[in-house]
Design an enzyme around this catalytic site. Structure first.
Site, short mmCIF file in Angstrom:
data_model
loop_
_atom_site.label_atom_id
_atom_site.label_comp_id
_atom_site.label_asym_id
_atom_site.label_seq_id
_atom_site.Cartn_x
_atom_site.Cartn_y
_atom_site.Cartn_z
CG HIS A 1 34.03 63.71 22.73
ND1 HIS A 1 33.02 64.24 21.96
CD2 HIS A 1 33.84 64.23 23.98
CE1 HIS A 1 32.27 65.05 22.69
NE2 HIS A 1 32.74 65.06 23.92
NE ARG B 1 32.15 63.22 38.36
CZ ARG B 1 32.55 64.04 37.37
NH1 ARG B 1 32.88 63.55 36.18
NH2 ARG B 1 32.60 65.34 37.57
NE ARG C 1 35.91 70.75 28.99
CZ ARG C 1 34.81 70.74 28.24
NH1 ARG C 1 34.86 71.06 26.97
NH2 ARG C 1 33.65 70.38 28.77
CG HIS D 1 35.04 67.66 24.97
ND1 HIS D 1 34.13 67.19 25.90
CD2 HIS D 1 36.13 68.06 25.68
CE1 HIS D 1 34.66 67.30 27.11
NE2 HIS D 1 35.87 67.82 27.00
CG HIS E 1 25.17 67.96 24.15
ND1 HIS E 1 25.38 67.10 25.21
CD2 HIS E 1 26.36 68.57 23.92
CE1 HIS E 1 26.64 67.17 25.59
NE2 HIS E 1 27.26 68.04 24.82
CG ASN F 1 32.43 64.27 28.13
OD1 ASN F 1 32.09 64.64 26.99
ND2 ASN F 1 32.31 65.08 29.18
CG HIS F 2 27.75 64.53 28.13
ND1 HIS F 2 26.85 65.08 29.01
CD2 HIS F 2 28.75 65.44 28.00
CE1 HIS F 2 27.28 66.27 29.40
NE2 HIS F 2 28.43 66.51 28.79
NE ARG G 1 25.70 70.18 28.97
CZ ARG G 1 26.99 70.22 28.75
NH1 ARG G 1 27.45 70.40 27.53
NH2 ARG G 1 27.85 70.09 29.74
CG ASP H 1 29.38 64.84 24.51
OD1 ASP H 1 29.61 63.71 24.99
OD2 ASP H 1 29.90 65.89 24.95
#
Length: 311
Positions: A214, A133, A246, A267, A16, A81-82, A52, A48
């Site tokens: 992930h 998004r 999740r 994740h 991140h 996902n990021h 952030r 990821d």
């Protein structure tokens, strides 16, 4: 699983955008693994890499350099996902193989468009939902689930824009990201399978199949169908559960219990080791949390904050 000679496998959790944490973690891995084993290790990054933290550009520079710096290692770079959303914004994901358009995936989630402030600038008409998004401008400030303020979008993407020298939500990012970084994002895999991976268990060291993805694999859906879709990078799907789910992907699907299979993910913002289910994301993208890795076969946890002697 049959016993056999162990090979070193390092699974590295979500970075991140924290280059200093990644550099410290890498140094600590080098320090605690014998040199010959480290130089020939399988290194699996669980996804990821962006958002952030402040240094996405430098993180990707670091990752891109690894195959040149450590040519005997095998490197696997999973998409998180990021990363998928970042790639979707840049147009660095494949078009749906059935000829459908990305905009068809917007409909299912359009009730969230206003709140999430989906991106509506250059190129949005042909963009995957998650790209819109990712670059959007969320209308609420506080993430009640995480207890933190959103950074620009639902994905906390503002620091990624800034790391490339452009304001959040700006179409200038399409030109600011180097081609080498776009290729890196294009080449990310959604799942990786590896045979003959060793792991210590209560019954001794066992050897078998490892699946790295992930978020995880869904229970109640045929595993081979899921793997086939992930290997094909099926972008018809507006939200890929194996990258962003999740509860649905927390456990190992029953299909994989015989023969037993190791399933490793990041994740979830947790460090969770339960038998052959390994979740390695102690950082969760939070500034004050460490980035962790796990070393197989011994299940040793290494963190960027560990007081190890640097070489």
């Amino acid at each position: 699983m049959e016993e056999r000679k162990a090979r070193t496998v390092c699974c590295i959790g979500d970075v991140h955008g924290y280059i200093s944490k990644l550099q410290s973690l890498w140094s600590n891995l080098e320090s605690c693994i014998p040199r010959l084993d480290f130089d020939s290790a399988l290194i699996i990054f669980l996804g990821d890499y962006c958002d952030r933290g402040p240094d996405t550009r430098l993180v990707i520079d670091f990752l891109v350099s690894l195959p040149f710096r450590y040519p005997r290692q095998k490197h696997v770079f999973l998409s998180g996902n990021h990363d998928f959303a970042f790639a979707a914004f840049l147009g660095a994901i494949p078009q749906p193989q059935d000829g459908s358009e990305f905009r068809e995936g917007w409909k299912e989630y359009e009730m969230s468009e206003e709140r999430e402030g989906w991106y509506r600038e250059e190129g949005y008409q042909g963009m995957h939902l998650q790209g819109r998004r990712w670059a959007g401008k969320i209308t609420v400030r506080f993430n009640t689930i995480k207890g933190t303020e959103y950074q620009g979008s639902i994905y906390d993407a503002e620091p990624t824009f800034k790391s490339y020298g452009v304001p959040h939500g700006s179409s200038d990012l399409l030109r600011a990201v180097p081609e080498e970084h776009k290729k890196f994002l294009t080449d990310l895999v959604w799942v990786h399978e590896e045979d003959n991976v060793c792991i210590e268990t209560s019954d001794g060291v066992k050897t078998g199949r490892l699946i790295a993805v992930h978020a995880g694999l869904q229970k109640g859906k045929k595993v081979e169908e899921q793997l086939s879709s992930l290997k094909a990078k099926d972008t018809r799907i507006p939200k890929v559960e194996a990258l962003s789910g999740r509860k649905s992907v927390w456990d190992i699907p029953e299909e994989l219990t015989e023969p037993p299979t190791i399933v490793v993910s990041g994740h979830h913002g947790k460090l969770h080791i339960d038998g052959l289910r390994l979740i390695i994301d102690e950082g969760g993208g939070l500034e004050n949390n460490p980035v962790a890795a796990i070393i197989l076969p011994g299940l040793k946890i290494v963190r960027d904050t560990d007081p190890l002697v640097k070489q």
